[in-house]
Design a protein around this motif. Structure first.
Motif, PDB file in Angstrom:
ATOM      1  N   VAL A   1     -48.423 -41.623  14.945  1.00  0.00           N
ATOM      2  CA  VAL A   1     -49.161 -41.414  16.191  1.00  0.00           C
ATOM      3  C   VAL A   1     -49.662 -39.980  16.331  1.00  0.00           C
ATOM      4  CG1 VAL A   1     -47.967 -43.271  17.395  1.00  0.00           C
ATOM      5  CG2 VAL A   1     -47.024 -40.957  17.488  1.00  0.00           C
ATOM      6  N   LEU A   2     -49.216 -39.092  15.431  1.00  0.00           N
ATOM      7  CA  LEU A   2     -49.672 -37.704  15.491  1.00  0.00           C
ATOM      8  C   LEU A   2     -49.445 -37.047  14.135  1.00  0.00           C
ATOM      9  CD1 LEU A   2     -50.639 -35.292  17.363  1.00  0.00           C
ATOM     10  CD2 LEU A   2     -48.216 -34.706  17.569  1.00  0.00           C
ATOM     11  N   HIS A   3     -50.429 -36.295  13.677  1.00  0.00           N
ATOM     12  CA  HIS A   3     -50.271 -35.433  12.500  1.00  0.00           C
ATOM     13  C   HIS A   3     -50.902 -34.098  12.856  1.00  0.00           C
ATOM     14  CE1 HIS A   3     -51.666 -34.038   8.297  1.00  0.00           C
ATOM     15  NE2 HIS A   3     -50.431 -33.635   8.526  1.00  0.00           N
ATOM     16  N   GLU A   4     -50.109 -33.031  12.726  1.00  0.00           N
ATOM     17  CA  GLU A   4     -50.602 -31.724  13.148  1.00  0.00           C
ATOM     18  C   GLU A   4     -49.935 -30.615  12.366  1.00  0.00           C
ATOM     19  OE1 GLU A   4     -53.116 -29.951  14.241  1.00  0.00           O
ATOM     20  OE2 GLU A   4     -53.124 -31.023  16.175  1.00  0.00           O
ATOM     21  N   GLU A   5     -50.678 -29.523  12.129  1.00  0.00           N
ATOM     22  CA  GLU A   5     -50.083 -28.311  11.577  1.00  0.00           C
ATOM     23  C   GLU A   5     -49.056 -27.791  12.584  1.00  0.00           C
ATOM     24  OE1 GLU A   5     -50.955 -26.581   8.653  1.00  0.00           O
ATOM     25  OE2 GLU A   5     -52.272 -28.237   8.051  1.00  0.00           O
ATOM     26  N   THR A   6     -47.906 -27.341  12.098  1.00  0.00           N
ATOM     27  CA  THR A   6     -46.840 -26.895  12.998  1.00  0.00           C
ATOM     28  C   THR A   6     -47.287 -25.717  13.848  1.00  0.00           C
ATOM     29  OG1 THR A   6     -45.245 -27.600  11.329  1.00  0.00           O
ATOM     30  CG2 THR A   6     -44.405 -26.274  13.131  1.00  0.00           C
ATOM     31  N   ASP A   7     -47.992 -24.764  13.252  1.00  0.00           N
ATOM     32  CA  ASP A   7     -48.462 -23.594  14.008  1.00  0.00           C
ATOM     33  C   ASP A   7     -49.412 -24.010  15.128  1.00  0.00           C
ATOM     34  OD1 ASP A   7     -46.984 -21.917  12.434  1.00  0.00           O
ATOM     35  OD2 ASP A   7     -48.667 -21.249  11.180  1.00  0.00           O
ATOM     36  N   VAL A   8     -50.264 -24.996  14.858  1.00  0.00           N
ATOM     37  CA  VAL A   8     -51.188 -25.482  15.879  1.00  0.00           C
ATOM     38  C   VAL A   8     -50.416 -26.175  16.994  1.00  0.00           C
ATOM     39  CG1 VAL A   8     -53.078 -27.102  16.358  1.00  0.00           C
ATOM     40  CG2 VAL A   8     -53.113 -25.695  14.279  1.00  0.00           C
ATOM     41  N   LEU A   9     -49.454 -26.992  16.610  1.00  0.00           N
ATOM     42  CA  LEU A   9     -48.665 -27.719  17.610  1.00  0.00           C
ATOM     43  C   LEU A   9     -47.944 -26.745  18.544  1.00  0.00           C
ATOM     44  CD1 LEU A   9     -46.580 -30.894  16.967  1.00  0.00           C
ATOM     45  CD2 LEU A   9     -45.673 -29.077  18.381  1.00  0.00           C
ATOM     46  N   LEU A  10     -47.335 -25.719  17.969  1.00  0.00           N
ATOM     47  CA  LEU A  10     -46.565 -24.775  18.780  1.00  0.00           C
ATOM     48  C   LEU A  10     -47.466 -23.795  19.534  1.00  0.00           C
ATOM     49  CD1 LEU A  10     -43.632 -23.984  16.308  1.00  0.00           C
ATOM     50  CD2 LEU A  10     -43.612 -25.530  18.269  1.00  0.00           C
ATOM     51  N   GLY A  11     -48.694 -23.566  19.019  1.00  0.00           N
ATOM     52  CA  GLY A  11     -49.573 -22.597  19.653  1.00  0.00           C
ATOM     53  C   GLY A  11     -50.582 -23.175  20.615  1.00  0.00           C
ATOM     54  N   SER A  12     -51.072 -24.385  20.329  1.00  0.00           N
ATOM     55  CA  SER A  12     -52.170 -24.952  21.114  1.00  0.00           C
ATOM     56  C   SER A  12     -51.754 -26.086  22.042  1.00  0.00           C
ATOM     57  CB  SER A  12     -53.281 -25.463  20.177  1.00  0.00           C
ATOM     58  OG  SER A  12     -53.799 -24.412  19.388  1.00  0.00           O
ATOM     59  N   TYR A  13     -50.621 -26.724  21.751  1.00  0.00           N
ATOM     60  CA  TYR A  13     -50.160 -27.818  22.603  1.00  0.00           C
ATOM     61  C   TYR A  13     -49.388 -27.266  23.796  1.00  0.00           C
ATOM     62  CZ  TYR A  13     -51.385 -31.469  19.229  1.00  0.00           C
ATOM     63  OH  TYR A  13     -52.072 -32.338  18.408  1.00  0.00           O
ATOM     64  N   GLY A  14     -49.394 -28.013  24.880  1.00  0.00           N
ATOM     65  CA  GLY A  14     -48.645 -27.580  26.055  1.00  0.00           C
ATOM     66  C   GLY A  14     -48.548 -28.688  27.085  1.00  0.00           C
ATOM     67  N   LEU A  15     -47.772 -28.425  28.126  1.00  0.00           N
ATOM     68  CA  LEU A  15     -47.555 -29.393  29.205  1.00  0.00           C
ATOM     69  C   LEU A  15     -48.148 -28.862  30.501  1.00  0.00           C
ATOM     70  CD1 LEU A  15     -43.833 -30.303  28.484  1.00  0.00           C
ATOM     71  CD2 LEU A  15     -45.828 -31.715  27.990  1.00  0.00           C
ATOM     72  N   LEU A  16     -48.834 -29.723  31.212  1.00  0.00           N
ATOM     73  CA  LEU A  16     -49.356 -29.413  32.536  1.00  0.00           C
ATOM     74  C   LEU A  16     -48.574 -30.233  33.554  1.00  0.00           C
ATOM     75  CD1 LEU A  16     -51.697 -28.688  30.541  1.00  0.00           C
ATOM     76  CD2 LEU A  16     -53.293 -29.343  32.351  1.00  0.00           C
ATOM     77  N   LYS A  17     -48.231 -29.599  34.677  1.00  0.00           N
ATOM     78  CA  LYS A  17     -47.572 -30.306  35.777  1.00  0.00           C
ATOM     79  C   LYS A  17     -48.526 -30.299  36.964  1.00  0.00           C
ATOM     80  CE  LYS A  17     -42.925 -29.031  34.229  1.00  0.00           C
ATOM     81  NZ  LYS A  17     -41.646 -28.347  34.583  1.00  0.00           N
ATOM     82  N   ALA A  18     -49.221 -31.405  37.139  1.00  0.00           N
ATOM     83  CA  ALA A  18     -50.297 -31.474  38.131  1.00  0.00           C
ATOM     84  C   ALA A  18     -49.921 -32.388  39.297  1.00  0.00           C
ATOM     85  CB  ALA A  18     -51.570 -31.990  37.471  1.00  0.00           C
ATOM     86  N   THR A  19     -50.278 -31.959  40.489  1.00  0.00           N
ATOM     87  CA  THR A  19     -50.128 -32.835  41.652  1.00  0.00           C
ATOM     88  C   THR A  19     -51.155 -33.956  41.554  1.00  0.00           C
ATOM     89  OG1 THR A  19     -51.728 -31.576  42.968  1.00  0.00           O
ATOM     90  CG2 THR A  19     -49.416 -30.841  43.041  1.00  0.00           C
ATOM     91  N   GLU A  20     -51.011 -34.954  42.425  1.00  0.00           N
ATOM     92  CA  GLU A  20     -51.973 -36.061  42.436  1.00  0.00           C
ATOM     93  C   GLU A  20     -53.395 -35.533  42.646  1.00  0.00           C
ATOM     94  OE1 GLU A  20     -51.537 -39.249  41.998  1.00  0.00           O
ATOM     95  OE2 GLU A  20     -49.434 -39.746  42.378  1.00  0.00           O
ATOM     96  N   GLU A  21     -53.552 -34.590  43.573  1.00  0.00           N
ATOM     97  CA  GLU A  21     -54.882 -34.040  43.871  1.00  0.00           C
ATOM     98  C   GLU A  21     -55.427 -33.262  42.669  1.00  0.00           C
ATOM     99  OE1 GLU A  21     -57.096 -31.038  47.055  1.00  0.00           O
ATOM    100  OE2 GLU A  21     -54.986 -31.599  47.349  1.00  0.00           O
ATOM    101  N   GLN A  22     -54.584 -32.421  42.079  1.00  0.00           N
ATOM    102  CA  GLN A  22     -55.017 -31.655  40.910  1.00  0.00           C
ATOM    103  C   GLN A  22     -55.405 -32.579  39.764  1.00  0.00           C
ATOM    104  OE1 GLN A  22     -51.484 -29.279  40.482  1.00  0.00           O
ATOM    105  NE2 GLN A  22     -52.433 -27.443  41.360  1.00  0.00           N
ATOM    106  N   TYR A  23     -54.651 -33.647  39.583  1.00  0.00           N
ATOM    107  CA  TYR A  23     -54.933 -34.582  38.503  1.00  0.00           C
ATOM    108  C   TYR A  23     -56.266 -35.290  38.716  1.00  0.00           C
ATOM    109  CZ  TYR A  23     -54.515 -38.465  35.237  1.00  0.00           C
ATOM    110  OH  TYR A  23     -54.767 -39.376  34.232  1.00  0.00           O
TER     111      TYR A  23
END
Length: 283
Positions: free
Chosen positions: A206-228
């Motif tokens: 389901v995912l193939h990625e360079e480790t440096d890219v995964l750790l540098g470019s991936y992230g989590l957003l915590k959005a409210t309903e309105e922000q989403y």
């Protein structure tokens, strides 16, 4: 290409594996995923230990059934559910391996075992799980294999022993023409070690990625309903409903930092990416 798996399929009852994977020269490639996702089936497919329903596996550019004896001696293997006879000692194993592999360095193997604090005269059946794991990996690394396939090699090891083993794998890679395919449940080991990562879930990559890219470019957003509702979702991979709104996984965290700085954001880790890709709803 040291190892290539193209659209391999294998069905066991209600489980079906269908995936592709490539191992580049000079790369340490990690295979991650939950229990039962198909990691061991991938390893056994790569080694010709099971028949495939469809697809093709090539090692060193050849189908597995066309590999020469020398080709097979160029592979070092550690499988989670296999090992040496419990009645052998490390000294016995050294003699057996010397007879099996032309390039097995018996002195190096014994030296590495001593450095790891392994008892040379104790039978395998009397060793701890961690000791057994180290013996298997050191044996696989002691005959100058170009390709290492390691299924859960750090299982049963404490923190110090794991770090020692990871250093040994890095040392093994120094010639530059070798490659490793490795799985582990301890994601921090793979973050430190691997050049790229494949995530498998329910038999599918389901995912193939360079480790440096995964750790540098991936992230989590915590959005409210309105922000989403107002969010540009072009770079959102998946979402998970939470009490406050949505937890979102992106592979372009910098884009949202620049354009939506008011949203709470965190850098991604391998564990968080696994959790979101498997439990989240993909967009």
């Amino acid at each position: 290409m040291l190892l290539k798996m193209e659209n391999i399929q294998k069905t066991y009852g209600d489980f079906t594996m269908n995936c592709s994977l490539e191992l580049q020269p000079g790369y340490i490639t990690g295979l991650i995923g939950p229990n039962g996702a198909g990691k061991t089936t991938v390893f056994k497919s790569a080694l010709g230990l099971i028949s495939l329903d469809q697809g093709a596996v090539t090692v060193f550019g050849k189908p597995f059934d066309q590999l020469s004896l020398k080709d097979k001696q160029d592979m070092g293997v550690v499988l989670a559910d296999s090992g040496f006879s419990g009645y052998l000692t490390i000294q016995d194993i050294a003699r057996v391996m010397k007879n099996l592999y032309q390039l097995f360095d018996q002195d190096l193997f014994i030296k590495k075992c001593r450095e790891s604090g392994l008892p040379l005269k104790k039978r395998v059946k009397d060793m701890s799980a961690g000791m057994k794991a180290r013996v298997k990996v050191l044996a696989a690394m002691s005959h100058e294999a170009r390709l290492l396939i390691l299924d859960e090699p750090t299982a049963g090891l404490d923190v110090l022993a794991r770090e020692e083993l990871l250093d040994t794998i890095r040392e093994y890679m120094e010639p530059g023409d070798r490659s490793v395919l490795i799985s582990s449940h301890i994601s921090t080991d793979l973050e430190q070690l691997c050049d790229d990562l494949y995530l498998i879930d329910n038999g599918t990559i389901v995912l193939h990625e360079e480790t440096d890219v995964l750790l540098g470019s991936y992230g989590l957003l915590k959005a409210t309903e309105e922000q989403y509702s107002e969010l540009d979702k072009s770079y959102i991979l998946c979402r998970k409903k939470e009490a406050y709104g949505y937890r979102l996984l992106t592979d372009k965290i910098s884009y949202y930092r620049e354009n939506k700085p008011e949203i709470v954001m965190e850098k991604g880790s391998v564990d968080e990416v696994i959790t979101m890709m498997i439990r989240g709803e993909r967009l």
